[in-house]
Structures are given as structure tokens and as C-alpha cells.
Scaffold this motif. Structure first.
Motif, PDB file in Angstrom:
ATOM      1  N   GLY A  51      34.636  54.696 -10.931  1.00 52.66           N
ATOM      2  CA  GLY A  51      35.865  54.050 -10.488  1.00 52.66           C
ATOM      3  C   GLY A  51      35.590  52.780  -9.706  1.00 52.66           C
ATOM      4  N   VAL A  52      36.646  52.013  -9.454  1.00 54.07           N
ATOM      5  CA  VAL A  52      36.513  50.757  -8.715  1.00 54.07           C
ATOM      6  C   VAL A  52      37.570  50.686  -7.615  1.00 54.07           C
ATOM      7  N   THR A  53      37.249  49.953  -6.563  1.00 53.31           N
ATOM      8  CA  THR A  53      38.179  49.761  -5.450  1.00 53.31           C
ATOM      9  C   THR A  53      38.673  48.320  -5.464  1.00 53.31           C
ATOM     10  N   VAL A  54      39.994  48.144  -5.369  1.00 55.72           N
ATOM     11  CA  VAL A  54      40.595  46.808  -5.408  1.00 55.72           C
ATOM     12  C   VAL A  54      41.608  46.667  -4.272  1.00 55.72           C
ATOM     13  N   ASP A  55      41.970  45.424  -3.978  1.00 57.72           N
ATOM     14  CA  ASP A  55      42.990  45.133  -2.972  1.00 57.72           C
ATOM     15  C   ASP A  55      44.247  44.681  -3.709  1.00 57.72           C
ATOM     16  N   ASN A  56      45.220  45.566  -3.826  1.00 59.19           N
ATOM     17  CA  ASN A  56      46.438  45.292  -4.588  1.00 59.19           C
ATOM     18  C   ASN A  56      47.443  44.512  -3.730  1.00 59.19           C
ATOM     19  N   PRO A  57      47.868  43.302  -4.174  1.00 61.27           N
ATOM     20  CA  PRO A  57      48.736  42.465  -3.342  1.00 61.27           C
ATOM     21  C   PRO A  57      50.172  42.972  -3.198  1.00 61.27           C
ATOM     22  N   PHE A  58      50.648  43.783  -4.144  1.00 61.53           N
ATOM     23  CA  PHE A  58      52.015  44.314  -4.030  1.00 61.53           C
ATOM     24  C   PHE A  58      52.133  45.621  -4.835  1.00 61.53           C
ATOM     25  N   ALA A  59      53.061  46.459  -4.417  1.00 67.15           N
ATOM     26  CA  ALA A  59      53.252  47.748  -5.074  1.00 67.15           C
ATOM     27  C   ALA A  59      53.982  47.567  -6.410  1.00 67.15           C
ATOM     28  N   PHE A  60      53.553  48.327  -7.429  1.00 66.30           N
ATOM     29  CA  PHE A  60      54.249  48.301  -8.717  1.00 66.30           C
ATOM     30  C   PHE A  60      53.883  49.557  -9.509  1.00 66.30           C
ATOM     31  N   SER A  61      54.650  49.803 -10.552  1.00 68.19           N
ATOM     32  CA  SER A  61      54.369  50.906 -11.474  1.00 68.19           C
ATOM     33  C   SER A  61      54.262  50.347 -12.883  1.00 68.19           C
ATOM     34  N   TYR A  62      53.362  50.923 -13.668  1.00 68.59           N
ATOM     35  CA  TYR A  62      53.186  50.453 -15.042  1.00 68.59           C
ATOM     36  C   TYR A  62      52.436  51.505 -15.847  1.00 68.59           C
ATOM     37  N   GLY A  63      52.848  51.712 -17.075  1.00 63.95           N
ATOM     38  CA  GLY A  63      52.142  52.621 -17.974  1.00 63.95           C
ATOM     39  C   GLY A  63      52.040  54.042 -17.457  1.00 63.95           C
ATOM     40  N   GLY A  64      53.044  54.464 -16.673  1.00 62.65           N
ATOM     41  CA  GLY A  64      53.023  55.819 -16.129  1.00 62.65           C
ATOM     42  C   GLY A  64      52.209  55.976 -14.872  1.00 62.65           C
ATOM     43  N   GLU A  65      51.658  54.872 -14.347  1.00 60.47           N
ATOM     44  CA  GLU A  65      50.855  54.899 -13.124  1.00 60.47           C
ATOM     45  C   GLU A  65      51.565  54.107 -12.026  1.00 60.47           C
ATOM     46  N   SER A  66      51.422  54.550 -10.787  1.00 60.31           N
ATOM     47  CA  SER A  66      51.993  53.841  -9.635  1.00 60.31           C
ATOM     48  C   SER A  66      50.877  53.322  -8.751  1.00 60.31           C
ATOM     49  N   LYS A 105      50.146  51.508  -5.074  1.00 63.81           N
ATOM     50  CA  LYS A 105      50.656  51.087  -3.767  1.00 63.81           C
ATOM     51  C   LYS A 105      49.986  49.785  -3.331  1.00 63.81           C
ATOM     52  N   GLN A 106      50.605  49.100  -2.408  1.00 63.77           N
ATOM     53  CA  GLN A 106      50.040  47.861  -1.873  1.00 63.77           C
ATOM     54  C   GLN A 106      48.855  48.176  -0.977  1.00 63.77           C
ATOM     55  N   GLY A 107      47.842  47.301  -1.014  1.00 62.42           N
ATOM     56  CA  GLY A 107      46.670  47.476  -0.150  1.00 62.42           C
ATOM     57  C   GLY A 107      45.453  47.938  -0.923  1.00 62.42           C
ATOM     58  N   THR A 108      44.482  48.457  -0.216  1.00 61.63           N
ATOM     59  CA  THR A 108      43.221  48.901  -0.825  1.00 61.63           C
ATOM     60  C   THR A 108      43.426  50.214  -1.564  1.00 61.63           C
ATOM     61  N   ILE A 109      43.119  50.218  -2.854  1.00 67.16           N
ATOM     62  CA  ILE A 109      43.281  51.426  -3.665  1.00 67.16           C
ATOM     63  C   ILE A 109      42.046  51.634  -4.537  1.00 67.16           C
ATOM     64  N   HIS A 110      41.768  52.896  -4.847  1.00 65.04           N
ATOM     65  CA  HIS A 110      40.650  53.241  -5.731  1.00 65.04           C
ATOM     66  C   HIS A 110      41.214  53.636  -7.089  1.00 65.04           C
ATOM     67  N   LEU A 111      40.669  53.074  -8.152  1.00 61.73           N
ATOM     68  CA  LEU A 111      41.197  53.283  -9.491  1.00 61.73           C
ATOM     69  C   LEU A 111      40.206  54.010 -10.385  1.00 61.73           C
ATOM     70  N   ASN A 112      40.698  55.000 -11.116  1.00 64.71           N
ATOM     71  CA  ASN A 112      39.877  55.573 -12.180  1.00 64.71           C
ATOM     72  C   ASN A 112      40.091  54.741 -13.445  1.00 64.71           C
ATOM     73  N   GLY A 113      39.514  55.156 -14.554  1.00 64.97           N
ATOM     74  CA  GLY A 113      39.560  54.349 -15.758  1.00 64.97           C
ATOM     75  C   GLY A 113      40.956  54.082 -16.286  1.00 64.97           C
ATOM     76  N   GLU A 114      41.760  55.125 -16.426  1.00 66.69           N
ATOM     77  CA  GLU A 114      43.117  54.965 -16.943  1.00 66.69           C
ATOM     78  C   GLU A 114      43.955  54.099 -16.013  1.00 66.69           C
ATOM     79  N   GLU A 115      43.809  54.319 -14.706  1.00 65.29           N
ATOM     80  CA  GLU A 115      44.550  53.519 -13.732  1.00 65.29           C
ATOM     81  C   GLU A 115      44.134  52.049 -13.802  1.00 65.29           C
ATOM     82  N   ALA A 116      42.831  51.793 -13.933  1.00 67.23           N
ATOM     83  CA  ALA A 116      42.338  50.413 -14.011  1.00 67.23           C
ATOM     84  C   ALA A 116      42.876  49.710 -15.256  1.00 67.23           C
ATOM     85  N   LEU A 117      42.968  50.444 -16.364  1.00 69.36           N
ATOM     86  CA  LEU A 117      43.480  49.862 -17.603  1.00 69.36           C
ATOM     87  C   LEU A 117      44.924  49.428 -17.432  1.00 69.36           C
ATOM     88  N   GLN A 118      45.748  50.281 -16.857  1.00 72.79           N
ATOM     89  CA  GLN A 118      47.155  49.935 -16.645  1.00 72.79           C
ATOM     90  C   GLN A 118      47.305  48.857 -15.568  1.00 72.79           C
TER      91      GLN A 118
END
Length: 309
Positions: free
Chosen positions: A167-182, A184-197
């Protein structure tokens, strides 16, 4: 008493020498297995014939001399019964002497002349018309610079690579939902499916495709950071498995080794460029139109970085 201590020191040094020797042998075996695994994996990954030599190069790039080169990353959205489109086109120039990288994510709707077709169309359609080579030649014609290497990645397999590095950690500038994934704003850790969306959403982004490009860069840098860590050495089978199933490139294992040896520091100095344009419908089809002066500006940046001016 003194002789006893001396014997104990000698035994201790001998024991430490044996331990060191064992560690070196294990390390050598591990390195050999790693190199062998790379070679075996590359049997399925390397495809030199997919990209013809650029006519914008007078001589081949010398990786040993840290000469600057370009890589075109194609994230392909494959569809059943269809060759697919290049959902992502990311051009990178890598300068080993300056230890720096210039990156440009080319908007998929950019209206260009398709090389070899003599027609105007969206740049991501070049892949459907003629695969990697036509995509590269179209980018070369558009920006007047050579494409030396390519990496073609199946976007659905992109998630396998993210999972392979943990997985990878990113700094998300704003909250959003897409492709069935939500997200949140701020530092989040993403698995593969989450990173794709996370990298696919663009319509809800205030910056449009440029915001999407920034998120793509976050995930790519996250993969590079994880892949370069010592911890990932123990996951090399998973990483190679993900690459073997989902990637093709014309970079050989020896060239990969040269790049790692001579250009490793460049990944810590990455600059992302943007190519400005306007959206417009032509005959009912949406295009991203880039003015000639803007195209020349971006071309000049890459030519300077590649020492071609």
C-alpha cells in the motif's frame, strides 16, 4: 590468566568471522536469486520490438555516462474485445548529472495529430490505432522530443503493484467518493483497489484533469518510495508477480541496474509540469486544445532538461 583471555578473544573473533561469512553467503545467495528472478520475470515483461528507435536521437543514450533520457508511462484501460485506450500518459525526463526528473501528465483528451494516421484526434486514441509505438511517435511529434523508453501498465493490474509494496500513503487535499470508495481529507493509506479509484476520479476535482494528475503522481511516488526500501526486498516475489502480469517495457534488466546505479538520486527531485489549454467541443466531441505557444513552452522545458538545445 592472560593466555586464557587471549584464547577467548581469538575464539570470539573466529566466531564473529564465521557469522560474518554466513551473512555474506546468505546475502550473495539472496542477491543471486533476486537477479535471477528479475531475469525470469523480464522474459515476460521486456518487449523491445514494441517501440521503434526514435528518429529524434542522433545517437543512443549512454546510461553509464548519466545522460538524460525519457520514459513514456502508459496506463492502459483494457476492455474485452477492444485493444483499449491509454487512460494515463505520463512523460518523464530523467537527468543523471543533475539528479532530477521532469514529469508531464498529458491530458487524455488533448487534440493532436496522430502520427502515421495524418488525422487529428484525442491523444489517448493513438494507442488504440497503433499501440505503444504510435503513442510514442505521437508524443514525439507533439512535443518535438525523443521517447527513449516506455512502460505500459494495465490500469486494473496497477492495484496489484500497490498491494505488492504494502500500500501507499498519500496526502489527500479534499474528501471525495469514487468507484465505491470514500477518501477523507488528509493523510490516508491506500490499498491497491483504493489507489486505483483515487487516481481515476477527475470530474469532481476542482482542478479537473490536473488534480487527477497530481493524485497519480502521489501514488507513483509512493510506489517508488516503497519499492526502494529495504523492506520491499522481502516482497520481491510479490512485486515481480504484479509486474510480470501487468507490465511491458523496453528497459532490459541491465539497463534497470544502470538506472538504479547512476540515477537513483533523481527520484528525490521530481518536478511536475502542466500543459495549459482549453476544453472545446468539435463536431460534438470534447477535446482539450493546447495553443502552439504553450506546446512550445513545455517542449523547451524538456529539451533543456535533456540537453537537446
Amino acid at each position: 590468566m592472560q593466555r586464557s583471555r587471549t584464547r577467548q578473544k581469538r575464539k570470539k573473533r573466529k566466531f564473529l568471522s564465521i557469522i560474518l561469512l554466513i551473512i555474506l553467503v546468505i546475502g550473495a545467495i539472496f542477491a543471486f536469486r533476486l537477479y535471477s528472478s528479475f531475469n525470469n520475470a523480464l522474459d515476460n515483461i521486456v518487449n523491445k520490438s514494441a517501440l521503434e528507435k526514435s528518429d529524434k536521437r542522433e545517437k543512443e543514450v549512454s546510461l553509464e555516462n548519466k545522460e538524460a533520457f525519457t520514459v513514456l508511462l502508459l496506463g492502459v484501460d483494457e476492455r474485452e474485445g477492444d485493444k483499449g485506450r491509454s487512460d494515463t500518459m505520463l512523460l518523464m525526463s530523467v537527468n543523471g548529472k543533475e539528479n532530477s526528473v521532469e514529469m508531464l501528465s498529458i491530458p487524455r483528451d488533448t487534440r493532436v495529430n496522430i502520427a502515421g494516421k495524418n488525422k487529428k484526434d484525442k491523444i489517448n486514441h493513438a494507442y488504440a490505432f497503433g499501440g505503444v509505438d504510435m503513442s510514442a511517435k505521437t508524443v514525439e511529434e507533439f512535443l518535438d522530443i525523443p521517447v527513449d523508453y516506455y512502460v505500459e501498465m494495465n490500469m486494473d493490474g496497477f492495484k496489484d503493484l500497490v498491494d505488492a509494496v504494502g500500500g501507499v500513503t498519500v496526502d489527500n487535499p479534499f474528501a471525495f467518493s469514487y468507484g465505491g470508495e470514500s477518501f477523507k481529507q488528509g493523510t490516508i493509506h491506500l490499498n491497491g483497489e483504493e489507489a486505483l479509484q483515487y487516481t481515476r476520479m477527475r470530474k469532481e476535482d476542482p482542478k479537473g484533469d490536473f488534480g487527477r494528475q497530481a493524485r497519480q503522481r502521489q501514488v507513483i511516488e509512493g510506489i517508488l518510495d516503497k519499492g526502494a526500501s529495504m523492506q520491499s526486498l522481502w516482497k520481491y516475489n510479490d512485486i515481480l508477480g504484479a509486474l510480470k502480469s501487468n507490465m511491458q517495457t523496453n528497459v532490459s534488466v541491465d539497463e534497470m541496474m544502470d538506472i538504479q546505479k547512476h540515477y537513483a538520486g533523481a527520484r528525490n527531485n521530481m518536478k511536475q509540469e502542466q500543459i495549459e489549454g482549453t476544453g472545446q467541443k468539435i463536431d460534438g466531441v470534447y477535446y482539450y486544445l493546447v495553443p502552439d505557444e504553450e506546446r512550445d513552452r513545455v517542449s523547451s522545458i524538456f529539451k533543456d532538461h535533456l540537453n537537446l538545445q
